[in-house]
Scaffold this active site. Structure first.
Site, PDB file in Angstrom:
ATOM      1  CG  ASN A  81      -0.841  -2.787  36.849  1.00  0.00           C
ATOM      2  OD1 ASN A  81      -1.050  -3.282  37.961  1.00  0.00           O
ATOM      3  ND2 ASN A  81      -0.319  -1.571  36.707  1.00  0.00           N
ATOM      4  CB  ILE A  88      -0.406  -6.974  39.788  1.00  0.00           C
ATOM      5  CG1 ILE A  88       0.114  -6.441  38.443  1.00  0.00           C
ATOM      6  CG2 ILE A  88       0.342  -8.230  40.221  1.00  0.00           C
ATOM      7  CD1 ILE A  88       0.032  -7.347  37.272  1.00  0.00           C
ATOM      8  CB  CYS A 112      -3.591   0.858  50.355  1.00  0.00           C
ATOM      9  SG  CYS A 112      -2.894   2.155  51.386  1.00  0.00           S
ATOM     10  CE  LYS A 127       4.483   4.959  42.623  1.00  0.00           C
ATOM     11  NZ  LYS A 127       5.125   3.787  42.009  1.00  0.00           N
ATOM     12  N   GLY A 180       2.593   3.922  31.445  1.00  0.00           N
ATOM     13  CA  GLY A 180       3.260   3.936  30.154  1.00  0.00           C
ATOM     14  C   GLY A 180       3.280   5.334  29.556  1.00  0.00           C
ATOM     15  CB  THR A 188       4.993   0.859  32.250  1.00  0.00           C
ATOM     16  OG1 THR A 188       4.140   0.902  33.393  1.00  0.00           O
ATOM     17  CG2 THR A 188       4.369  -0.012  31.194  1.00  0.00           C
TER      18      THR A 188
END
Lengths: 257, 303
Positions: free
Chosen positions: B70, B72, B131, B165, B217, B266
């Site tokens: 992903n 997003i 980031c 994180k 995943g 996920t």
């Protein structure tokens, strides 16, 4: 989630013509809740291949059963096609934001569909059977083999006009060849679903003639619930999720690039 | 025999160790009443940024073997809109809420922490450090010093327990973990997605609009597990383990490896009931193994 994730029995799964299969699921709560234009999200594999669920437009929802059509072209739909009557499928739904029923003053309801995009118009024609407007379906497909039986729509009072790329049935050419059936009036309401170039053509036609309408979009989806924002498409209002904000949008909202 | 499932992060207590990874939890309020949501140990909504972000160009996702990529682009309405429109509904669920934030610089991180202080009622704040670090051409989470600087700055302001994180896209994740711990983090969330790509061979274009994205995943689970195991052995603060958890056995692996909490990410997209199934499976495992406290399970790996 509890209300929308259901284990459904396969009642019927069979080929209806050279291209499409019909899948009927026993799903009373889902059938009762389903609205035209909504979809179900099926887990086609018990393992991790393919990984995502697959979304399918609801074709019909009645008598406790939900019916969909699909073409076994990819890994997911081929696996689904290998299921048998009596199998249990993990189904999420009904999901998404469906079609807005035509208002009382609408005098002509125009469904414009390409290929399997005709599916949601069956359940929609069931829902608006009593509406007094003239109802027509302009239906485009590659050839006769890719067309659906439209008897159910005709029974609901919908006049059907077909165009095929190869002329094997109906008018020869694109569905846009049939646009002269549309009354250029503020009392006309267009609903369309199909391949992106077709939807773009319908959008441009409606814009030119100032006609109102809605469009049902399709996109690869992960969650189907508006959580992952993976199926977002550009619209005049910014990105919107097909699964949760759609799949039905105002006809002029999506930006088909 | 009563079973104690609650765990602590800093001063916050969570009723059980099962949560969700940010960005994978539904935003539909109609689902908040469901058993699947009420059963969670914590709710973690999608990462928010200071200002609204429209997200990346589609296609934003693609399927991969046992997982997905992903990109997003943290599409979100900005922290003020989040606090006004989303947070009240989340708080009403009655499950501890952990808010994930991301920013391009330390000042913005600190400003967001202050806004969350004012909003009140959170169980923790999670720093999404994947980031760009504006001073260097890498992510904050790829630089021990930059990670420590952000953690230190937010810790000085925020009134909630603070979670960092971590990104797995590093040579030695334990070094970053120790930097975060040294700067005052109360816990670590690990791991974020693995940098990845997929190509459509017909068009010879990337399958992702952003060109590259993050892999998640079940495909990443063994690597994530190894990272959690190594890190948990080297830090004293709790680790929230995540990366491809799909069922109870997957979650048990992370707990045994040393994770204090586990997050389903996920796999929520495949099976929205997975967190509930994970919790039920953990309870069944504890019962079978005659454990009365989840702490008997955490870090119980035999070496």
């Amino acid at each position: 989630m509890a209300q929308i994730q259901t284990a459904c029995h396969v009642v019927e799964l069979k080929k209806i013509n050279a291209t499409y299969l019909r899948l009927v699921l026993e799903a009373p709560a889902l059938a009762a809740a389903a609205r035209p234009g909504q979809f179900i999200h099926i887990r086609v594999s018990d393992g991790n291949e393919p990984f995502f669920r697959r979304p399918f437009s609801i074709y019909r929802a009645q008598a406790g059963k939900v019916e969909i059509f699909f073409e076994p072209v990819g890994r997911g739909s081929k696996l689904l096609a290998s299921r048998k009557r009596g199998d249990v499928l993990d189904v999420l739904g009904p999901l998404g934001h469906g079609f807005t029923p035509p208002g009382k003053d609408v005098k002509q309801v125009v469904f414009i569909a390409g290929g399997i995009g005709v599916a949601p118009f069956m359940i929609f024609s069931d829902a608006i059977k009593e509406h007094k407007a003239e109802k027509i379906l302009l239906y485009g497909a590659r050839s006769k083999a890719q067309t659906f039986a439209t008897g159910g729509l005709k029974k609901n009072g919908v006049k059907v006009f077909v165009a095929t790329d190869d002329g094997s049935v109906g008018t020869s050419g694109r569905v846009s060849e049939l646009f002269d059936r549309v009354k250029a009036s503020p009392d006309t309401m267009i609903y369309t679903c199909g391949p992106r170039p077709m939807m773009a053509a319908v959008q441009a036609f409606a814009r030119t003639h100032g006609l109102k309408g809605e469009v049902s979009c399709e996109e690869v989806m992960a969650c189907g619930l508006g959580a992952c924002l993976g199926c977002s498409i550009p619209t005049v209002n910014g990105y919107r999720t097909v699964c949760h904000d759609g799949p039905v949008f105002d006809l002029q909202a999506p930006v088909f690039g | 025999m009563p079973m104690k499932l609650s765990v602590n992060i800093g001063t916050s207590v969570f009723p059980n160790p099962v949560t969700v990874a940010s960005g994978t939890f539904g935003h539909s309020e109609e689902l908040y009443r469901s058993k699947e949501v009420k059963c969670l140990g914590a709710l973690v909504p999608k990462t928010v940024t200071l200002n609204a972000q429209q997200g990346n160009l589609p296609p934003r996702i693609c399927e991969t073997p046992a997982g997905m990529i992903n990109a997003i682009g943290i599409e979100n309405a900005g922290i003020d809109a989040f606090i006004d429109n989303k947070l009240p509904g989340l708080k009403r669920v009655g499950v501890p809420v952990i808010v994930s934030i991301s920013a391009h610089n330390e000042d913005d991180f600190a400003l967001m922490a202050e806004k969350l202080n004012a909003a009140g009622g959170l169980a923790a704040v999670e720093l999404n450090l994947s980031c760009p670090n504006l001073k260097k051409k890498i992510l904050v989470a790829q630089d021990a010093e930059a990670t420590a600087a952000v953690v230190r700055r937010v810790k000085a302001v925020v009134k909630y327990p603070l979670i960092a994180k971590l990104s797995p896209n590093v040579t030695d994740i334990t070094a970053i973990a120790q930097a975060a711990e040294g700067a005052g983090a109360d816990a670590l969330s690990m791991v974020n997605t693995f940098a990845a790509m997929a190509i459509d061979v017909r068009t010879r274009r990337s399958k992702i609009g952003n060109f590259t994205g993050g892999l998640s995943g079940p495909a990443i689970r063994p690597i994530a597990l190894r990272m959690v195991c190594e890190t948990a052995a080297r830090v004293r603060i709790p680790v929230i383990g995540m990366g491809g958890i799909a069922c109870a056995d997957d979650a048990l692996e992370f707990l045994i490896a040393g994770a204090t909490m586990v997050a389903v990410g996920t796999f929520n997209f495949v099976n929205p009931r997975a967190p509930l199934e994970v919790l039920e499976g953990i309870k069944a495992y504890m019962k079978k193994n005659k454990m009365s406290d989840i702490r008997e399970l955490i870090g119980s790996i035999q070496r």
